[in-house]
Design a protein around this motif. Structure first.
Motif, PDB file in Angstrom:
ATOM      1  N   GLN A 528      25.450  61.849  39.850  1.00  0.00           N
ATOM      2  CA  GLN A 528      26.389  62.034  39.029  1.00  0.00           C
ATOM      3  C   GLN A 528      26.130  61.854  37.388  1.00  0.00           C
ATOM      4  N   GLN A 529      25.013  60.741  37.278  1.00  0.00           N
ATOM      5  CA  GLN A 529      24.543  60.789  36.043  1.00  0.00           C
ATOM      6  C   GLN A 529      23.730  62.001  35.708  1.00  0.00           C
ATOM      7  N   ALA A 530      23.081  62.711  36.634  1.00  0.00           N
ATOM      8  CA  ALA A 530      22.348  63.990  36.391  1.00  0.00           C
ATOM      9  C   ALA A 530      23.199  65.330  35.995  1.00  0.00           C
ATOM     10  N   LYS A 531      24.412  65.207  36.421  1.00  0.00           N
ATOM     11  CA  LYS A 531      25.338  66.159  35.984  1.00  0.00           C
ATOM     12  C   LYS A 531      26.394  65.758  34.999  1.00  0.00           C
ATOM     13  N   ARG A 532      26.081  64.466  34.305  1.00  0.00           N
ATOM     14  CA  ARG A 532      26.985  63.749  33.353  1.00  0.00           C
ATOM     15  C   ARG A 532      27.254  64.848  31.978  1.00  0.00           C
ATOM     16  N   ASP A 533      28.447  65.169  31.790  1.00  0.00           N
ATOM     17  CA  ASP A 533      28.714  65.972  30.637  1.00  0.00           C
ATOM     18  C   ASP A 533      29.244  64.984  29.419  1.00  0.00           C
ATOM     19  N   LEU A 534      28.411  65.036  28.209  1.00  0.00           N
ATOM     20  CA  LEU A 534      28.688  64.022  27.277  1.00  0.00           C
ATOM     21  C   LEU A 534      29.884  64.519  26.595  1.00  0.00           C
ATOM     22  N   SER A 535      30.382  65.645  26.896  1.00  0.00           N
ATOM     23  CA  SER A 535      31.909  65.848  26.164  1.00  0.00           C
ATOM     24  C   SER A 535      32.968  65.627  27.080  1.00  0.00           C
ATOM     25  N   MET A 536      32.583  64.682  28.051  1.00  0.00           N
ATOM     26  CA  MET A 536      33.546  64.305  28.910  1.00  0.00           C
ATOM     27  C   MET A 536      33.562  62.675  29.196  1.00  0.00           C
ATOM     28  N   ILE A 537      32.725  62.176  28.653  1.00  0.00           N
ATOM     29  CA  ILE A 537      32.437  60.513  28.779  1.00  0.00           C
ATOM     30  C   ILE A 537      33.620  59.763  27.992  1.00  0.00           C
ATOM     31  N   THR A 538      33.838  58.647  28.604  1.00  0.00           N
ATOM     32  CA  THR A 538      34.949  58.063  28.018  1.00  0.00           C
ATOM     33  C   THR A 538      34.586  56.383  27.897  1.00  0.00           C
ATOM     34  N   GLN A 539      33.406  56.054  28.629  1.00  0.00           N
ATOM     35  CA  GLN A 539      32.751  54.647  28.593  1.00  0.00           C
ATOM     36  C   GLN A 539      31.345  54.583  28.748  1.00  0.00           C
ATOM     37  N   GLU A 540      30.634  54.100  27.598  1.00  0.00           N
ATOM     38  CA  GLU A 540      29.404  54.040  27.653  1.00  0.00           C
ATOM     39  C   GLU A 540      28.733  52.936  26.582  1.00  0.00           C
ATOM     40  N   THR A 541      27.557  52.293  27.018  1.00  0.00           N
ATOM     41  CA  THR A 541      27.011  51.663  25.744  1.00  0.00           C
ATOM     42  C   THR A 541      25.589  52.081  25.508  1.00  0.00           C
ATOM     43  N   ARG A 542      25.131  51.810  24.574  1.00  0.00           N
ATOM     44  CA  ARG A 542      23.632  52.527  24.119  1.00  0.00           C
ATOM     45  C   ARG A 542      23.386  51.079  23.048  1.00  0.00           C
ATOM     46  N   LEU A 543      22.014  50.714  23.324  1.00  0.00           N
ATOM     47  CA  LEU A 543      21.305  49.774  22.398  1.00  0.00           C
ATOM     48  C   LEU A 543      20.391  50.544  21.679  1.00  0.00           C
ATOM     49  N   PHE A 544      20.259  50.153  20.400  1.00  0.00           N
ATOM     50  CA  PHE A 544      19.069  50.792  19.372  1.00  0.00           C
ATOM     51  C   PHE A 544      18.505  49.734  18.578  1.00  0.00           C
ATOM     52  N   THR A 545      17.046  50.078  18.543  1.00  0.00           N
ATOM     53  CA  THR A 545      16.359  48.975  17.828  1.00  0.00           C
ATOM     54  C   THR A 545      15.431  49.588  16.929  1.00  0.00           C
ATOM     55  N   ARG A 546      15.280  48.907  15.692  1.00  0.00           N
ATOM     56  CA  ARG A 546      14.301  49.367  14.646  1.00  0.00           C
ATOM     57  C   ARG A 546      13.606  48.109  14.363  1.00  0.00           C
ATOM     58  N   ARG A 547      12.134  48.289  14.231  1.00  0.00           N
ATOM     59  CA  ARG A 547      11.311  47.414  13.995  1.00  0.00           C
ATOM     60  C   ARG A 547      10.468  47.482  12.468  1.00  0.00           C
ATOM     61  N   HIS A 548      10.531  46.293  11.823  1.00  0.00           N
ATOM     62  CA  HIS A 548       9.766  46.527  10.521  1.00  0.00           C
ATOM     63  C   HIS A 548       9.024  45.058  10.512  1.00  0.00           C
ATOM     64  N   GLN A 549       7.817  45.301  10.696  1.00  0.00           N
ATOM     65  CA  GLN A 549       6.519  44.411  10.773  1.00  0.00           C
ATOM     66  C   GLN A 549       7.136  43.538  11.761  1.00  0.00           C
ATOM     67  N   GLN A 550       7.494  42.219  11.754  1.00  0.00           N
ATOM     68  CA  GLN A 550       7.683  41.401  12.704  1.00  0.00           C
ATOM     69  C   GLN A 550       9.213  41.321  13.022  1.00  0.00           C
ATOM     70  N   GLN A 551      10.145  41.807  12.061  1.00  0.00           N
ATOM     71  CA  GLN A 551      11.369  41.896  12.178  1.00  0.00           C
ATOM     72  C   GLN A 551      11.966  42.820  13.152  1.00  0.00           C
ATOM     73  N   ARG A 552      13.140  42.459  13.948  1.00  0.00           N
ATOM     74  CA  ARG A 552      13.747  43.680  14.541  1.00  0.00           C
ATOM     75  C   ARG A 552      15.343  43.597  14.293  1.00  0.00           C
ATOM     76  N   GLU A 553      15.751  44.757  14.112  1.00  0.00           N
ATOM     77  CA  GLU A 553      16.848  44.877  13.920  1.00  0.00           C
ATOM     78  C   GLU A 553      17.482  45.738  15.228  1.00  0.00           C
ATOM     79  N   GLN A 554      18.737  45.008  15.861  1.00  0.00           N
ATOM     80  CA  GLN A 554      19.387  45.749  17.019  1.00  0.00           C
ATOM     81  C   GLN A 554      20.684  46.214  16.763  1.00  0.00           C
ATOM     82  N   ILE A 555      21.260  47.370  17.215  1.00  0.00           N
ATOM     83  CA  ILE A 555      22.657  47.753  16.824  1.00  0.00           C
ATOM     84  C   ILE A 555      23.205  48.383  18.279  1.00  0.00           C
ATOM     85  N   GLN A 556      24.227  47.686  18.764  1.00  0.00           N
ATOM     86  CA  GLN A 556      24.738  48.163  20.030  1.00  0.00           C
ATOM     87  C   GLN A 556      26.041  48.932  19.996  1.00  0.00           C
TER      88      GLN A 556
END
Length: 606
Positions: A528-556
Motif C-alpha cells: 500500500q505504501q508503494a502505491k501511495r498517492d500523495l494527492s490522496m493522503i489524509t493522515q501523515e507525520t514527518r520529522l525534519f532536522t537541521r543541525r548547526h554545529q552542536q545545536q539541533r533544530e527539529q520540526i514535526q
C-alpha cells in the motif's frame, strides 16, 4: 491453516580437503575442496603485513556472531572428553574426530561454509558470511600484490580456513619473505602429521547449513546491485567513530543506532546514539541531490574492520535506506575489502521482510540468463557495458539477467571494482525453490496477500513521535475463521508491538517467530505504501532536522484530516502550532507546501 513455524530446514554440504590449510616455513598454503574444479595460484607476497591483516580481518568476520548465547557447560565438557580421547592421534584423524563430534553433539556450531575463493585474471577474490547472517565480506587481492610464480588455473572453490590457520598467519613479518599458494595439494612444503598416518589422509567436514543462511548470503550479494546513496569518508573518520564506541559501552534500554546525515555539498556526518556524538567527515562533500537522514543498526560490527583500517586509503559507503544493508568499501595497499552489514539479525523479521520486498521475486528463469552467464564465464570478469556488447542484449535485459544470476549464486557484483564476476557458489546448481521464502509462514503470508478479499481494508492509526499502528481482519478459508492482526511500527520500520488472535501468537507470542497473518499484514502495508498517492493522503507525520554545529533544530509536521500540526523544538524548548482548514484538500496543500519549504531551508527528513 497451520501457521506455526516448522523446524529450520538445512542443506547438507560435505567439504573434503587433502589436509588442513597451514602456515609453515613463511608460506601460506590454502587447501581447496577436492570435489570442485581445480584452482591454482602461487606467488610471493610483496606487502606481507597488509596481506596478513586482510586475512585476519576476513577470519574475524566469518567467525563473528553477535547473537546472545546463554552459558551452557554441557557441550564444553563433552568436547573436552572427546579431546582427551583423541589426544594421541595424528593431525588428520584428530581433525576428523573433531568434525564428527561437532556433527553429533553440536550441529549448529558450523553454520557457515568455508570461505569461497575465486582466482580470476585480475587477482584473487575471497568471500565469507557470518554465522548470525549479519555480515558479508569480500576481500579482493590484486595481481600487483604478488610476484606470480608457476601456473595459474582460474576458477572458484572453497578453502579450508580454521582457527589454527588464523593463529599461524600472526607469525607473518615484514622482514621475512612470505609465499602464498592455493591448490588441492600443498606446494613447496608439507604439513607435519603423525608418523603413523599417511600424508594422503583426507579431511572431511560435514556441515549442516540452514537454508536461511544461504538465502541471506544470496540476498546480500544481489542487494549490491540496487540503487544506493553513496558518500565517502577518510580512514580517520571511521577510526574516530570506532574509538568512541570502544570507550563508551552501549547502555541497556537506550538507542544504539548509527545516524548518517547527508546534505548536498557538505561533508557527511556520523551521529552515534544515544549521546548524539557527531563525527564530522573530512572527505569530499556528499554529491546527492536531496538531503537525507539514514539510520543504521549493527554499528558494533564496524569494529571488525579495525585491523584493515591502517592500510586503507579510501572508504566508500553505500546505503540502501533505514535499517537496510549498508556497504563499506575500503581500498588500499593492493587490496580492497567490502563489508556488507545487513542491519538486522534473523530475529528482526520486520526489517528482514522489508529487505526481501526490495529484491525482485521471480519463480521463472529469464531466457537471456544462460546467454549472459555463458558470456561472463568465458572471461570471468566483465563490466555491464562489456557484457551488453558481447551478448547484443539491451542494458536493461542484461542487468535483469545478472540480478537473477546473482540471486541464484552464479554471479557476484564486485562493488570495489564495479565489475561482475562469474562465481558459482556450489559445484551443483542450487534448487532455488528452497530459497524463495524464508520459512513456511512467509509462503503462507504471500498466499494470503495474493487472495482476493482475504485481507480487509487496512486500518491506520497515526501515533505522533511513536510511529503508526496497523490492523486488519484476515480471513483464512481453510480455518473457517477470521483473525485480527495488529502491528505497531516505529518511524524506522521496526516492530515495537505485535498481536494476533491466532493460536500461535496467543499461546507462544513471538518467541517462535511471527505468524503468517502478521507477515501478511506487513506485506500488505508495504504494498500500500508503494502505491501511495500523495494527492490522496489524509493522515501523515514527518520529522525534519537541521543541525548547526552542536545545536539541533527539529520540526514535526503532522497532517490529521483537516488539521495541520507543527511542533518546533530548539534547545529543548518546544513551540507547538495548530491550523484548522475548511477541507482536507486545503490542509493537504498546506502540509505539502510546508514540507517543500523545510527541504529548501536545509532540513533533513528523519
Amino acid at each position: 491453516m497451520n501457521t506455526e513455524n516448522q523446524a529450520q530446514a538445512t542443506a547438507s554440504f560435505t567439504l573434503r580437503y587433502q589436509q588442513p590449510s597451514d602456515f609453515h616455513a613463511d608460506a601460506v598454503q590454502l587447501l581447496t575442496h577436492l570435489e570442485r574444479d581445480e584452482v591454482q595460484f602461487a606467488g610471493k607476497v610483496k606487502q606481507p603485513l597488509a596481506f596478513r591483516e586482510g586475512l585476519a580481518t576476513l577470519f574475524a568476520i566469518v567467525s563473528s556472531d553477535y547473537r546472545y548465547i546463554p552459558k551452557d557447560r554441557t557441550a564444553y565438557l563433552a568436547f573436552m572428553q572427546m579431546r582427551r580421547s583423541a589426544r594421541h592421534q595424528g593431525l588428520a584423524k584428530a581433525y576428523r574426530a573433531y568434525f564428527d563430534w561437532l556433527l553429533r553433539n553440536d550441529p549448529q556450531a558450523w553454520l557457515m561454509l568455508d570461505p569461497i575463493i575465486s582466482v580470476h585474471p585480475d587477482g584473487l577474490f575471497l568471500e565469507v558470511f557470518s554465522k548470525d547472517e549479519a555480515c558479508y565480506a569480500a576481500l579482493a587481492l590484486d595481481q600487483d600484490l604478488f610476484e606470480t610464480q608457476g601456473k595459474l588455473q582460474f576458477g572458484t572453490t572453497h578453502i579450508d580456513f580454521s582457527p589454527e590457520l588464523a593463529q599461524g598467519l600472526e607469525q607473518i613479518r615484514s622482514f621475512r619473505s612470505t609465499h602464498f599458494a592455493v591448490g588441492k595439494t600443498a606446494v613447496n612444503f608439507q604439513t607435519e602429521t603423525a608418523p603413523a598416518l599417511p600424508d594422503t589422509e583426507i579431511i572431511e567436514k560435514r556441515i549442516q547449513v540452514p537454508q536461511t543462511w544461504i538465502r541471506g548470503l544470496l540476498q546480500v550479494q544481489s542487494a549490491a546491485q540496487l540503487p544506493a546513496d553513496i558518500f565517502h569518508l577518510k580512514p580517520i573518520d571511521l577510526y574516530n567513530a570506532l574509538r568512541y564506541l570502544r570507550l563508551h559501552a552501549d547502555a541497556k534500554g537506550k538507542k544504539r543506532g548509527l545516524r548518517i546525515e547527508l546534505v548536498p555539498n557538505q561533508p557527511p556526518r556520523l551521529i552515534l546514539e544515544p549521546t548524539d556524538q557527531v563525527i564530522e567527515g573530512s572527505a569530499e562533500p556528499y554529491q546527492g541531490q536531496q538531503a537525507k537522514l539514514i539510520r543504521l543498526w549493527g554499528r558494533r560490527r564496524l569494529s571488525l574492520l579495525k585491523r584493515f583500517l591502517p592500510f586503507a586509503e579510501t572508504i566508500e559507503v553505500q546505503v540502501l535506506g533505514h535499517g537496510l544493508p549498508s556497504f563499506w568499501i575500503l581500498g588500499g595497499s593492493g587490496m580492497s575489502l567490502t563489508l556488507a552489514i545487513t542491519g538486522f539479525t534473523s530475529s528482526n523479521w520486520s526489517q528482514a521482510l522489508n529487505f526481501d520486498l526490495l529484491l525482485p521475486r521471480r519463480s521463472e528463469t529469464l531466457a537471456e540468463l544462460t546467454t549472459v552467464v555463458a558470456a561472463l564465464q568465458k572471461v570471468y570478469v566483465a563490466t555491464l557495458e562489456e557484457l551488453v556488447v558481447t551478448t547484443q542484449l539491451s542494458e536493461l535485459v542484461c542487468r535483469t539477467a545478472l540480478q537473477q544470476a546473482s540471486q541464484q549464486g552464479l554471479v557476484i557484483y564486485d562493488l570495489a571494482h564495479d565489475v561482475y564476476r562469474y562465481r558459482p557458489l556450489t559445484q551443483e546448481p542450487l534448487d532455488m525453490s528452497h530459497f524463495q521464502f524464508r520459512h513456511p509462514a512467509e509462503k503462507l503470508a504471500y498466499d494470503l496477500v495474493a487472495r482476493q478479499q482475504a485481507i480487509s481494508q487496512l486500518q491506520l492509526n497515526l501515533l505522533p513521535l511513536e510511529g503508526i499502528e496497523i490492523s486488519a481482519t484476515i480471513t483464512v478459508k481453510e480455518d473457517k475463521r477470521d483473525y485480527l492482526a495488529k502491528l505497531k511500527l516505529t518511524e524506522e520500520g521496526q516492530i515495537s508491538k505485535a498481536s494476533c488472535s491466532c493460536h500461535q501468537i496467543m499461546t507462544q507470542g513471538l518467541s517462535h517467530g511471527a505468524c503468517s497473518h502478521l507477515l501478511a499484514l506487513r506485506i500488505a502495508y508495504a504494498a500500500q505504501q508503494a502505491k501511495r498517492d500523495l494527492s490522496m493522503i489524509t493522515q501523515e507525520t514527518r520529522l525534519f532536522t537541521r543541525r548547526h554545529q552542536q545545536q539541533r533544530e527539529q520540526i514535526q509536521v503532522t497532517l490529521n484530516h483537516q488539521r495541520l500540526l507543527i511542533s518546533r523544538e530548539l534547545n529543548q524548548h518546544i513551540k507547538p502550532q495548530q491550523f484548522a482548514f475548511n477541507s482536507v484538500q486545503e490542509a493537504r496543500q498546506a502540509y505539502l507546501g510546508k514540507i517543500a519549504q523545510l527541504e529548501l531551508s536545509g532540513f533533513i527528513e528523519g
